[in-house]
Design a protein around this motif. Structure first.
Motif, PDB file in Angstrom:
ATOM      1  N   GLU A 182      33.482  40.350  39.660  1.00 48.43           N
ATOM      2  CA  GLU A 182      33.961  39.565  40.788  1.00 48.43           C
ATOM      3  C   GLU A 182      35.136  38.672  40.364  1.00 48.43           C
ATOM      4  O   GLU A 182      35.274  38.313  39.192  1.00 48.43           O
ATOM      5  CB  GLU A 182      32.835  38.709  41.362  1.00 48.43           C
ATOM      6  CG  GLU A 182      31.706  39.528  41.991  1.00 48.43           C
ATOM      7  CD  GLU A 182      32.227  40.557  42.982  1.00 48.43           C
ATOM      8  OE1 GLU A 182      33.053  40.194  43.853  1.00 48.43           O
ATOM      9  OE2 GLU A 182      31.831  41.730  42.875  1.00 48.43           O
ATOM     10  N   ALA A 218      37.490  35.205  41.736  1.00 48.10           N
ATOM     11  CA  ALA A 218      37.617  34.099  42.690  1.00 48.10           C
ATOM     12  C   ALA A 218      38.887  33.312  42.406  1.00 48.10           C
ATOM     13  O   ALA A 218      39.248  33.100  41.239  1.00 48.10           O
ATOM     14  CB  ALA A 218      36.401  33.172  42.604  1.00 48.10           C
ATOM     15  N   GLY A 263      32.235  43.170  52.020  1.00 54.69           N
ATOM     16  CA  GLY A 263      31.960  43.499  50.625  1.00 54.69           C
ATOM     17  C   GLY A 263      32.275  44.955  50.336  1.00 54.69           C
ATOM     18  O   GLY A 263      32.629  45.730  51.230  1.00 54.69           O
ATOM     19  N   SER A 272      33.347  37.669  49.602  1.00 58.47           N
ATOM     20  CA  SER A 272      34.152  37.492  48.396  1.00 58.47           C
ATOM     21  C   SER A 272      35.524  36.963  48.801  1.00 58.47           C
ATOM     22  O   SER A 272      35.852  36.902  49.987  1.00 58.47           O
ATOM     23  CB  SER A 272      34.312  38.813  47.635  1.00 58.47           C
ATOM     24  OG  SER A 272      35.185  39.689  48.329  1.00 58.47           O
TER      25      SER A 272
END
Length: 324
Positions: free
Chosen positions: A292, A294, A70, A41
Motif C-alpha cells: 500500500e 499513502a 480497492g 486507499s
C-alpha cells in the motif's frame, strides 16, 4: 458496477500537487496530478493537461476504483520493472540509468520531434554499451509513418530489441509495419489501445504482438484486465508518469494479470525529483513489491499546487465527474 461518489465527496478528499522532474519527459519539467484520500486507499487523477474531458473521465473512473472500491486480489507479490531513458543526448544516458536500481530491461524513447534517426541510434547504442545483457525496447509514441518505422526498426534491430512500442499512429499502419518486419522486431500497441474508441481493434487487425496497458487511461484495473483477456495477447503494464500513488494502481494491475511475461514500465517515479509518499514506490533489485502507498501531509504541503492551478484541476474534476 462501480459506485461513483458525489462531486462534493471527491472535492473534500482532493489535493493537487506539482511534482518536479529530474529530466524533461514528454516535453514537461513538472507533473501536476490530483490525489484523493479515499476510504479504500489513496488514489490519483492525473490525465495530462492536453487531454479532453471524455478521456479525463476514464482517468477519474480509475481513481474512483482505487480510492473507493480497492483493487482485485493479486496473484503475485513482486513485479519486474524496466528503466526508462527519455529522448536525451547519449552523454546523459549513464546518469539516467544510475537513478534506477538493478536495471535488467530498458525502454528508450525515440522519434522525438526535431531529432534524427542517427540520434535515436546513438541513444539506443549507449544503452546497449552500458548494459550488454539487458533487454532493450524502444517507444516512438506513434511519431513515425510506416516507411520511416520499417527503416528505423531495421536499423535499430542491430541492438537486439525486445520490441518496439507504438511505432506508428494508426492500426492500419501498425499492421503494415508488422507485416513488413516479418518478426524482425515485435510490435507493441500502446496508444492504439488506451486512446482508441475500440481498444480491441488492434488485436482483431493482427497489428501487434503484445499490448501495453495502463490502468488510468483504460478506466481502472478491472477494465484493463477485461481488455487484456478479450484481446488474447501478452501484456506489459506501464504508467503515465504517475506519483507513487498512481504507480500503485499499475502495480495492482500487473499483480492481477494471469501471466506477466515482460518487465513493466512502472519505474517512472525515479524520473521525478519529488513525490507524495514518504517511502516512494521505486524498484528494489529490479522490481516492485505489492504494498500500500499513502501520501503524507508534509509532502502534500511541500508540493502543493498554486491556488490558480488548484482551481483549474477542481474545474476539470467537475467536468470529468459529470461524464461518469
Amino acid at each position: 458496477m462501480l459506485s461513483v461518489p458525489s462531486l462534493e465527496e471527491l472535492q473534500a478528499a482532493a489535493h493537487v500537487v506539482t511534482l518536479p522532474m529530474r529530466v524533461k519527459f514528454r516535453g514537461i519539467t513538472e507533473r501536476e496530478v490530483m490525489l484523493f484520500d479515499g476510504p479504500a486507499s489513496w488514489a490519483e487523477f492525473g490525465p495530462f493537461l492536453e487531454y479532453d474531458d471524455a478521456e479525463a473521465a476514464r482517468w477519474l473512473a480509475s481513481a474512483v476504483e482505487a480510492g473507493w472500491q480497492g483493487f482485485p486480489e493479486p496473484v503475485r507479490d513482486w513485479i519486474p520493472i524496466n528503466a526508462t531513458v527519455p529522448a536525451v543526448d547519449p552523454s546523459e544516458v549513464a546518469a539516467i540509468l544510475g537513478a534506477f536500481d538493478a536495471v535488467h530491461t530498458v525502454k528508450v524513447k525515440v522519434a522525438e520531434p526535431g531529432q534524427s534517426l542517427a540520434e535515436d541510434a546513438a541513444r539506443v547504442g549507449a544503452v546497449r554499451h552500458l548494459l550488454p545483457a539487458a533487454q532493450i525496447r524502444v517507444d516512438a509514441n506513434g511519431a513515425w509513418d510506416a516507411d520511416q518505422a520499417v527503416r528505423a526498426l531495421r536499423m535499430l534491430s542491430v541492438f537486439g530489441l525486445e520490441y518496439a512500442e507504438q511505432p506508428v499512429a494508426s492500426v492500419a499502419q501498425m499492421a503494415a509495419v508488422r507485416r513488413a518486419l516479418k518478426g524482425l522486431v515485435l510490435i507493441a500497441a500502446d496508444e492504439s489501445v488506451r486512446k482508441a474508441t475500440d481498444p480491441l481493434a488492434v488485436a482483431r487487425a493482427g497489428a501487434a504482438d503484445l499490448l501495453v496497458v495502463k490502468a488510468a487511461p483504460l478506466g481502472g484495473v478491472r477494465r484493463a484486465l477485461e481488455i487484456v483477456a478479450e484481446a488474447g495477447l501478452p501484456a506489459v503494464v506501464s504508467s503515465a508518469l504517475d506519483s507513487s500513488v498512481g504507480i500503485r494502481a499499475g502495480v495492482a494491475l500487473a499483480a492481477a494479470l494471469p501471466a506477466l511475461p515482460y518487465a513493466c514500465g512502472l519505474g517512472t517515479v525515479s524520473l521525478m525529483a519529488g513525490d507524495v509518499a514518504a517511502e516512494s514506490l521505486v524498484a528494489v533489485s529490479g522490481g516492485l513489491s505489492v504494498r500500500e502507498v499513502a501520501a503524507t501531509p508534509a509532502l502534500l504541503a511541500k508540493f502543493a499546487a498554486t491556488p490558480g492551478r488548484r482551481d483549474w484541476w477542481f474545474e476539470r474534476l467537475r467536468r470529468a465527474h459529470a461524464l461518469l
